[in-house]
Design a protein around this motif. Structure first.
Motif, PDB file in Angstrom:
ATOM      1  N   SER A  79       7.028  44.568  21.336  1.00  0.00           N
ATOM      2  CA  SER A  79       7.686  44.923  22.588  1.00  0.00           C
ATOM      3  C   SER A  79       9.092  45.474  22.330  1.00  0.00           C
ATOM      4  CB  SER A  79       7.749  43.673  23.472  1.00  0.00           C
ATOM      5  OG  SER A  79       8.776  43.731  24.398  1.00  0.00           O
ATOM      6  N   HIS A  80       9.920  44.723  21.647  1.00  0.00           N
ATOM      7  CA  HIS A  80      11.281  45.166  21.343  1.00  0.00           C
ATOM      8  C   HIS A  80      11.834  44.309  20.205  1.00  0.00           C
ATOM      9  CE1 HIS A  80      11.801  41.811  24.200  1.00  0.00           C
ATOM     10  NE2 HIS A  80      12.910  41.565  23.528  1.00  0.00           N
ATOM     11  N   GLU A 124      11.391  34.807  23.600  1.00  0.00           N
ATOM     12  CA  GLU A 124      12.562  34.609  22.757  1.00  0.00           C
ATOM     13  C   GLU A 124      12.131  33.983  21.435  1.00  0.00           C
ATOM     14  OE1 GLU A 124      16.445  34.458  25.007  1.00  0.00           O
ATOM     15  OE2 GLU A 124      15.339  32.790  25.889  1.00  0.00           O
ATOM     16  N   VAL A 146      15.167  41.972  18.741  1.00  0.00           N
ATOM     17  CA  VAL A 146      16.420  41.318  19.060  1.00  0.00           C
ATOM     18  C   VAL A 146      17.270  41.443  17.795  1.00  0.00           C
ATOM     19  CG1 VAL A 146      15.417  39.029  18.583  1.00  0.00           C
ATOM     20  CG2 VAL A 146      17.553  39.192  19.834  1.00  0.00           C
ATOM     21  N   ILE A 181      10.000  41.118  18.754  1.00  0.00           N
ATOM     22  CA  ILE A 181       9.475  40.319  19.863  1.00  0.00           C
ATOM     23  C   ILE A 181       8.194  41.003  20.355  1.00  0.00           C
ATOM     24  CG2 ILE A 181       9.931  39.446  22.205  1.00  0.00           C
ATOM     25  CD1 ILE A 181      11.712  38.122  20.055  1.00  0.00           C
ATOM     26  N   ARG A 197      19.084  43.473  22.590  1.00  0.00           N
ATOM     27  CA  ARG A 197      17.749  44.048  22.673  1.00  0.00           C
ATOM     28  C   ARG A 197      17.790  45.497  22.182  1.00  0.00           C
ATOM     29  NH1 ARG A 197      13.559  42.712  26.916  1.00  0.00           N
ATOM     30  NH2 ARG A 197      12.270  44.552  27.022  1.00  0.00           N
ATOM     31  N   SER A 198      16.868  45.863  21.307  1.00  0.00           N
ATOM     32  CA  SER A 198      16.834  47.263  20.852  1.00  0.00           C
ATOM     33  C   SER A 198      15.391  47.688  20.615  1.00  0.00           C
ATOM     34  CB  SER A 198      17.658  47.433  19.573  1.00  0.00           C
ATOM     35  OG  SER A 198      16.988  46.842  18.502  1.00  0.00           O
ATOM     36  N   THR A 199      15.214  48.970  20.433  1.00  0.00           N
ATOM     37  CA  THR A 199      13.844  49.478  20.277  1.00  0.00           C
ATOM     38  C   THR A 199      13.414  49.581  18.817  1.00  0.00           C
ATOM     39  OG1 THR A 199      14.780  51.662  20.493  1.00  0.00           O
ATOM     40  CG2 THR A 199      13.660  50.762  22.432  1.00  0.00           C
ATOM     41  N   CYS A 222      17.330  41.802  12.518  1.00  0.00           N
ATOM     42  CA  CYS A 222      16.389  42.015  13.633  1.00  0.00           C
ATOM     43  C   CYS A 222      15.147  41.141  13.533  1.00  0.00           C
ATOM     44  CB  CYS A 222      15.910  43.468  13.634  1.00  0.00           C
ATOM     45  SG  CYS A 222      17.156  44.629  14.155  1.00  0.00           S
ATOM     46  N   GLN A 276       7.832  32.508  18.533  1.00  0.00           N
ATOM     47  CA  GLN A 276       8.255  33.109  19.796  1.00  0.00           C
ATOM     48  C   GLN A 276       7.823  32.225  20.954  1.00  0.00           C
ATOM     49  OE1 GLN A 276       7.377  37.372  20.178  1.00  0.00           O
ATOM     50  NE2 GLN A 276       7.172  37.001  22.380  1.00  0.00           N
TER      51      GLN A 276
END
Ligand SMILES: C[S@@+](CC[C@H](N)C(=O)[O-])C[C@H]1O[C@@H](n2cnc3c(N)ncnc32)[C@H](O)[C@@H]1O
Length: 161
Positions: free
Chosen positions: A64-65, A100, A67, A56, A44-46, A53, A96
């Motif tokens: 939101s973020h 996920e 993956v 999500i 998970r990353s910003t 990547c 999604q």
């Protein structure tokens, strides 16, 4: 019902596909439509810090973020699936579900065919995919595959990852 998916990860045939695309994923048996794989594993990353990547979104469809599957030790085989350059070679869609990311087959994928998903216009553009011609008639692009567009429907077929 669950199946164990068998795929091969090997270099894409650059003569047929895109130069310098690296590794890709190939079906080792014929896959039917509406088969889902996933989830896409990663950290998970910003921000989109790598080319592995997926965005999500939250329940309100707001970003939101990310993956990020750049780390081979914290990801799965789905990280090797390349971006289609035209709808005629796209055989997966990303979707999604419960926070996920999954892929679903949108047509029958013959054995030894490369699995290909559309990454979205922003990333595809960076890969020099001609977005303007993505949906153009097949004869302008070449007769690689028969066009068969479909929606993703409910399916009882799933693959374990
Ligand atoms: C998620 S990775 C896919 C797996 C990658 N081929 C590998 O060997 O690790 C995304 C990267 O694959 C390559 N790639 C994927 N689709 C491509 C395309 N249509 N044209 C050129 N390169 C592509 C690009 O280098 C991109 O940054």
């Amino acid at each position: 019902m669950f199946f164990v998916l068998r795929v091969e990860i090997m270099y894409t045939n650059t003569a047929l596909y895109m130069a310098r695309a690296g590794l890709g994923v190939f079906a080792t048996r014929t896959l039917p439509r509406n088969v889902r794989f996933g989830p896409y594993r990663g950290v998970r990353s910003t921000d989109a810090a790598s080319n592995y990547c997926w965005q999500i979104c939250d329940k309100d469809h707001k970003p939101s973020h990310m993956v990020d599957a750049v780390d081979g030790n914290n990801s799965n085989w789905m990280r090797f699936i390349n971006c289609s350059r035209h709808w005629s070679e796209q055989n997966l869609v990303a979707f999604q579900y419960r926070g996920e990311l999954y892929y679903c087959t949108i047509r029958t994928i013959p054995r030894n065919t490369e699995l290909m998903v559309y990454y979205g216009s922003e990333f595809a553009h960076r890969l020099q995919v001609d977005i303007g011609r993505y949906n153009s008639p097949i004869d302008e692009f070449g007769n690689l595959y028969t066009y068969f567009r479909s929606l993703v429907h409910q399916s009882s077929l799933y693959f374990k990852t």
